[in-house]
Design an enzyme around this catalytic site. Structure first.
Site, PDB file in Angstrom:
ATOM      1  CG  HIS A 100      -3.504 -50.062  27.545  1.00 48.47           C
ATOM      2  ND1 HIS A 100      -3.409 -48.649  27.656  1.00 48.47           N
ATOM      3  CD2 HIS A 100      -4.359 -50.590  26.909  1.00 48.47           C
ATOM      4  CE1 HIS A 100      -4.751 -48.353  27.176  1.00 48.47           C
ATOM      5  NE2 HIS A 100      -5.280 -49.302  26.864  1.00 48.47           N
ATOM      6  CG  ASP A 103      -0.001 -48.218  28.467  1.00 46.45           C
ATOM      7  OD1 ASP A 103       0.246 -47.700  27.159  1.00 46.45           O
ATOM      8  OD2 ASP A 103      -1.002 -48.140  28.742  1.00 46.45           O
ATOM      9  CG  HIS A 270     -15.148 -44.069  24.557  1.00 44.38           C
ATOM     10  ND1 HIS A 270     -14.794 -45.195  25.077  1.00 44.38           N
ATOM     11  CD2 HIS A 270     -14.163 -43.417  23.962  1.00 44.38           C
ATOM     12  CE1 HIS A 270     -13.323 -45.285  24.825  1.00 44.38           C
ATOM     13  NE2 HIS A 270     -12.986 -44.065  24.307  1.00 44.38           N
ATOM     14  CG  ASP A 306     -11.645 -40.858  22.479  1.00 44.09           C
ATOM     15  OD1 ASP A 306     -12.249 -40.156  23.233  1.00 44.09           O
ATOM     16  OD2 ASP A 306     -11.327 -42.061  22.655  1.00 44.09           O
TER      17      ASP A 306
END
Length: 436
Positions: A100, A103, A270, A306
């Protein structure tokens, strides 16, 4: 800078070794179905979990030892962190990484300053990519962590937030292109709702579609030729997210004329949060021609959130590779380890143990899947099971030659259908066990 992992040498393949810092099954150069394991699996390290997750959870502070990281949000520390990451990629022997935007580079007080920080880090990433040969599998933007995104990004009730998110994605796309990224992922971390009492669902869905169409247009404007992906997730942090599973994403993309522009980036954890198996999500995506890339991890089925654990279940990896091979394999996508070490696995070497285990598990899954395909045991069974569709009335139905009127006349004349044959569920499970 000094080595970040001075006690770890390059991880080698040695199936007879008892050294836990060796691959027992992943031989990058081994050829299966005409390609090397490295070409089939296209392993990637998730920068956010490997180098930004310090082991904290909702009940306690971070535990991980990361001696290369001084804990600050400075640009200098971000550069050191990036170099440590590439040392890890190189010693582990992966070909790709993902990140990202937030990040890799710190967020500043203004968007302009934040973009400058990102530009500085890109120089480091470009140099490290050239030095090591490691490539960017895909990039993405963090549109969920900052308080401005508390109501979502593309689905926010605040038009200025939508505009800010668009500016952030535009920059992230430019950066991904500059780094030669193979794709770009849209994950709607907060594109959903907590309560329908304050939500105009139809308007938010329209806005999300507008946002994606704008991204498609911008991709063309800058000449980025990477693949766009959308990543399904049903909940957490929102109560319900619009990209809840593969089928919901596909329906959304169809509704808004986006299927030509995006494929699916599927995550194992997910899938289980959505009440599906990882295999189910892969099979659906492959069936509708939307399988693009994979976030390789697993969840704890006893927990409802998660957990992002490393993949070690050989059934999961075999099922996954059966579907991926059947679909023709990866092109721009790959297996990205969207997983973090356990909170109690806090030493730097544990990051190697975790990735080695995941890579070996998928190598075993690939080899088992290839053996099953070579022997044809599942294909032969499926061909026989659906044989009534290959000729006669079945073939005519699939060809669109018949309607209800003709089928009614057919059955009135024929009487009862031909008797069903057994599905042989247990036999097939036993056969699968022989390969695993």
């Amino acid at each position: 800078m000094a080595e970040a992992f001075p006690k770890v040498k390059k991880i080698e393949y040695d199936p007879k070794s008892r050294n836990p810092l060796t691959f027992k099954h992943y031989n990058a150069e081994e050829v299966v179905e005409g390609k090397t394991l490295a070409e089939h699996l296209r392993f990637s390290v998730a920068f956010w979990h490997a180098f930004r997750n310090d082991g904290h959870d909702q009940f306690g502070v971070g535990t991980r030892q990361m001696p290369w990281d001084d804990g600050s949000d400075s640009l200098a520390n971000a550069k050191t962190r990036a170099r440590a990451a590439f040392e890890f990629f190189e010693k582990l022997g992966v070909g790709f990484y993902c990140f990202h935007d937030r990040d890799v580079a710190p967020e500043a007080d203004t968007l302009a300053e934040t973009n400058k920080n990102l530009d500085e880090i890109v120089k480091v990433l470009q140099a490290e990519q050239q030095r090591t040969g490691v490539k960017l599998l895909w990039g993405t933007a963090c549109l969920f962590a900052h308080p401005r995104y508390m109501h979502g990004a593309a689905t926010s009730c605040n038009a200025d937030v939508f505009a800010y998110a668009a500016a952030q994605v535009a920059k992230a796309l430019e950066v991904t292109q500059a780094l030669g990224g193979g794709g770009y992922v849209f994950w709607g971390g907060r594109e959903g709702y907590k309560s329908l009492l304050n939500t105009d669902m139809g308007r938010e869905l329209d806005h999300l579609a507008k946002f994606l169409h704008m991204a498609v247009d911008y991709k063309k404007q800058i000449g980025f030729d990477g693949q766009f992906y959308i990543e399904p997730k049903p909940k957490e942090p929102t109560k319900h997210q619009y990209d809840s599973d593969a089928a919901a994403c596909y329906a959304f993309l169809q509704r808004y004329d986006l299927t030509d522009h995006l494929k699916l980036n599927l995550e194992a954890n997910h899938a289980t949060l959505a009440g599906h198996s990882f295999h189910h999500e892969l099979e659906f995506a492959a069936a509708v021609g939307m399988l693009g890339s994979v976030d390789a991890n697993r969840g704890d089925l006893m927990l409802g959130w998660d957990t992002d654990q490393f993949p070690t279940d050989l059934y999961d990896t075999t099922f996954a590779m059966l579907t991926i091979l059947k679909a023709g394999g990866f092109t721009t996508g790959g297996l990205n380890f969207d997983a973090h070490v356990a909170r109690e696995s806090f030493e730097p070497v544990d990051l190697f143990h975790a990735h080695i285990g995941g890579m070996d598990a998928f190598a075993r899954g690939l080899k088992a899947a290839a053996a099953i395909r070579a022997d044809g045991v599942l294909d032969d069974f499926l061909k026989q099971r659906y044989s009534s569709w290959d000729s006669g009335i079945g073939a005519d139905i699939e060809a669109g030659k018949l309607g209800f009127k003709q089928l009614s006349e057919y059955m009135l004349k024929k009487g009862e259908p031909a008797p069903n044959e057994s599905g042989r569920v247990e036999m097939l499970e036993n056969i699968l066990n022989e390969y695993i």
